[in-house]
Design a protein around this motif. Structure first.
Motif, PDB file in Angstrom:
ATOM      1  N   ASP A 130       0.331  -1.538  -0.110  1.00 23.21           N
ATOM      2  CA  ASP A 130      -0.071  -0.422  -0.118  1.00 23.21           C
ATOM      3  C   ASP A 130       0.849   1.264   0.172  1.00 23.21           C
ATOM      4  OD1 ASP A 130       0.906  -0.073   2.235  1.00 23.21           O
ATOM      5  OD2 ASP A 130      -0.731  -0.004   3.582  1.00 23.21           O
ATOM      6  N   TYR A 131       2.210   1.261  -0.323  1.00 20.61           N
ATOM      7  CA  TYR A 131       2.995   2.674   0.136  1.00 20.61           C
ATOM      8  C   TYR A 131       2.980   2.861  -1.156  1.00 20.61           C
ATOM      9  CZ  TYR A 131       6.546   0.029  -2.922  1.00 20.61           C
ATOM     10  OH  TYR A 131       7.069  -0.364  -3.779  1.00 20.61           O
ATOM     11  N   ILE A 132       2.663   2.012  -2.425  1.00 20.91           N
ATOM     12  CA  ILE A 132       1.802   2.628  -3.700  1.00 20.91           C
ATOM     13  C   ILE A 132       0.551   2.595  -3.565  1.00 20.91           C
ATOM     14  CG2 ILE A 132       2.538   2.861  -6.271  1.00 20.91           C
ATOM     15  CD1 ILE A 132       4.527   1.252  -5.853  1.00 20.91           C
ATOM     16  N   ILE A 176       3.626  -4.850 -13.258  1.00 18.61           N
ATOM     17  CA  ILE A 176       4.813  -5.949 -13.069  1.00 18.61           C
ATOM     18  C   ILE A 176       6.004  -4.889 -12.541  1.00 18.61           C
ATOM     19  CG2 ILE A 176       4.445  -6.872 -16.030  1.00 18.61           C
ATOM     20  CD1 ILE A 176       6.585  -5.527 -16.623  1.00 18.61           C
ATOM     21  N   GLN A 177       6.057  -4.043 -11.643  1.00 20.03           N
ATOM     22  CA  GLN A 177       6.601  -3.520 -11.253  1.00 20.03           C
ATOM     23  C   GLN A 177       7.817  -3.429 -11.216  1.00 20.03           C
ATOM     24  OE1 GLN A 177       6.650  -0.618  -8.899  1.00 20.03           O
ATOM     25  NE2 GLN A 177       4.281   0.022  -9.993  1.00 20.03           N
ATOM     26  N   SER A 178       8.891  -4.894 -10.018  1.00 24.14           N
ATOM     27  CA  SER A 178      10.026  -4.503 -10.113  1.00 24.14           C
ATOM     28  C   SER A 178      10.141  -6.288 -11.237  1.00 24.14           C
ATOM     29  CB  SER A 178      10.755  -5.002  -8.784  1.00 24.14           C
ATOM     30  OG  SER A 178      10.807  -4.274  -8.405  1.00 24.14           O
ATOM     31  N   ILE A 179       9.028  -6.801 -11.944  1.00 24.39           N
ATOM     32  CA  ILE A 179       9.640  -7.396 -12.783  1.00 24.39           C
ATOM     33  C   ILE A 179      10.154  -7.269 -13.914  1.00 24.39           C
ATOM     34  CG2 ILE A 179       8.963  -9.928 -13.764  1.00 24.39           C
ATOM     35  CD1 ILE A 179       7.302  -9.623 -11.846  1.00 24.39           C
TER      36      ILE A 179
HETATM   37  N1  LIG Z   1      10.294  -4.326  -5.362  1.00 21.99           N
HETATM   38  C1  LIG Z   1       9.259  -3.474  -6.605  1.00 21.99           C
HETATM   39  O1  LIG Z   1       8.487  -4.015  -6.887  1.00 21.99           O
HETATM   40  C2  LIG Z   1       9.039  -1.921  -5.989  1.00 21.99           C
HETATM   41  C3  LIG Z   1       8.651  -1.077  -7.261  1.00 21.99           C
HETATM   42  C4  LIG Z   1       8.538  -0.431  -6.920  1.00 21.99           C
HETATM   43  N2  LIG Z   1       8.288   0.623  -8.434  1.00 21.99           N
HETATM   44  C5  LIG Z   1       9.389   0.697  -6.335  1.00 21.99           C
HETATM   45  O2  LIG Z   1      10.225   1.387  -6.322  1.00 21.99           O
HETATM   46  O3  LIG Z   1       9.043   0.565  -4.776  1.00 21.99           O
END
Ligand SMILES: NC(=O)CC[C@H](N)C(=O)O
Length: 309
Positions: A26-28, A62-65
Motif C-alpha cells: 500500500d506504499y504505492i 509488473i513493478q520490479s519484474i
Molecule cells: N519491489 C518492487 O516491485 C519495487 C518497485 C517499486 N516501483 C518501487 O520502486 O518501490
C-alpha cells in the motif's frame, strides 16, 4: 512426467482456496486497491504451448519484474560497461534500502534492488529524452510479449511519483557520487513509468521466453540476447531476484526468478519453461506469498529445480 496442464490447473485451484494470502502493498496507494483474492498462473513450454490457470488473463502492475527487461536493454546498449555503474552481488537488504550505498560509494549492489534499477534506467535514458527512453522500454516489452496492447498504467506511475520519497532519496544520493548522469526527476520519471507497465501472466511468460531458451525466443525465432547473456541474467535473478528473500526462494523453488510488489513473479526453468504467477499479497520481504508457494509446488511436481530433480 506429469501433465503440465493438469498440474497448473490443480495448483491454481489449490491457491484459490488458500486463506493465507499475505498483505497487498500500500506504499504505492494505487496498488492498495487490488483484490488480494486474485491468483493467476501461466507456463509456456519449449514448444510455445501455454498452460494457464486462475486469473492468468487479468492485468497487474509488473513493478520490479520490469527490471529484468531494463537490465537486458541496458546490457544491449553498453555491454559490460554497465558493471561500472552497478554491482551483481546479492544485497541481503530490503529492496528499497539505502544503507549499503554510503559504504559502497553510491554504486548499488545489483540491478534488481531499487537503487540498482534506477542506475540502470539512467543508462537507458542517457542521450535521450525521457519520452524516447520510455517508448523504447515499452516497445521492447510489446515486441517480447508479441502484443502491441501492453501499456503503462499512468495512474500507478503518478501514484508512485507522488509517494516515491525513498526512491528520490536513493537517486539523489547516487547522484552525489556521480552514479546518476541525468536530472534525477527525469531518471525517476522513466523508472516509475516502466515499473507501472501492466501485463497479465500469459503476456509476461511470453515476454520472458528468451531467458528460458538460451537467449532465443522459440516462438518467433528471434535471438534476443546471446546464450551467455541469458545465462548471466538468470544468475542474477537467482541470487538477487527476491531481495533479502532470494536465499529462501532458491531453497524452496530452485529457479531464477524476479518478483514485483504488484504480486507478480516471473521465473525460468532453463530449457523447459517460462513461467509467470500473480497473487497480490506479499510476504515480509515484499515478494508474492502465494506466488512463491505456487512455484514451489510447480517445481516439485515437474522436477524443474536448477539444482536437481
Ligand atoms: N519491489 C518492487 O516491485 C519495487 C518497485 C517499486 N516501483 C518501487 O520502486 O518501490
Amino acid at each position: 512426467m506429469p501433465d503440465l496442464d493438469t498440474v497448473v490447473r490443480e495448483i491454481s485451484e489449490e491457491m484459490a482456496a488458500r486463506t493465507d494470502r499475505g498483505t497487498v502493498a500500500d506504499y504505492i496507494p494505487e496498488l492498495a486497491h487490488v483484490d488480494p483474492n486474485r491468483f493467476g498462473m501461466a507456463v509456456i513450454d519449449g514448444d510455445g504451448r501455454v498452460s494457464a490457470g486462475g486469473d492468468s488473463e487479468v492485468l497487474f502492475s509488473i513493478q520490479s519484474i520490469s527490471k529484468v527487461f531494463t537490465l537486458t536493454l541496458a546490457l544491449g546498449m553498453i555491454g559490460d560497461r554497465l558493471w561500472r555503474r552497478v554491482g551483481r552481488e546479492p544485497s541481503g537488504n530490503p529492496f528499497n534500502s539505502i544503507v549499503q550505498l554510503e559504504r559502497e560509494r553510491g554504486v548499488p549492489r545489483n540491478p534488481f534492488i531499487n537503487a540498482g534499477a534506477i542506475a540502470v534506467t539512467d543508462v537507458i535514458l542517457s542521450g535521450h529524452e525521457p519520452r524516447e527512453a520510455l517508448g523504447e522500454i515499452l516497445r521492447f516489452m510489446q515486441f517480447l510479449a508479441q502484443d502491441q496492447t501492453v501499456f503503462i498504467d499512468e495512474k500507478v506511475a503518478s501514484s508512485e511519483r507522488r509517494t516515491g520519497f525513498r526512491n528520490s532519496a536513493l537517486a539523489y544520493y547516487m547522484k552525489s557520487f556521480g552514479v546518476i548522469e541525468n536530472p534525477v526527476d527525469f531518471t525517476l520519471g522513466v523508472y516509475f513509468h516502466h515499473c507501472a507497465i501492466a501485463m497479465n501472466c500469459r503476456q509476461l511468460a511470453t515476454a520472458g521466453q528468451f531467458l528460458a531458451h538460451n537467449g532465443l525466443n522459440p516462438a518467433t525465432g528471434y535471438n534476443v540476447v546471446t546464450a551467455e547473456r541469458a545465462r548471466r541474467i538468470n544468475a542474477i535473478m537467482l541470487t538477487c531476484g527476491h531481495y533479502d528473500g532470494s536465499g529462501e526462494f532458491a531453497y524452496r523453488v530452485g529457479l531464477p526468478g524476479k518478483s514485483g510488489v504488484g504480486g507478480g513473479i516471473f521465473a525460468v526453468a532453463p530449457g523447459k519453461a517460462s513461467i509467470a504467477v500473480w497473487s497480490p499479497g506479499l510476504d515480509a520481504a515484499g515478494n508474492s506469498h502465494l506466488g512463491r508457494v505456487a512455484l514451489e509446488r510447480l517445481t516439485q511436481r515437474m522436477g524443474w529445480s536448477v539444482f536437481g530433480v
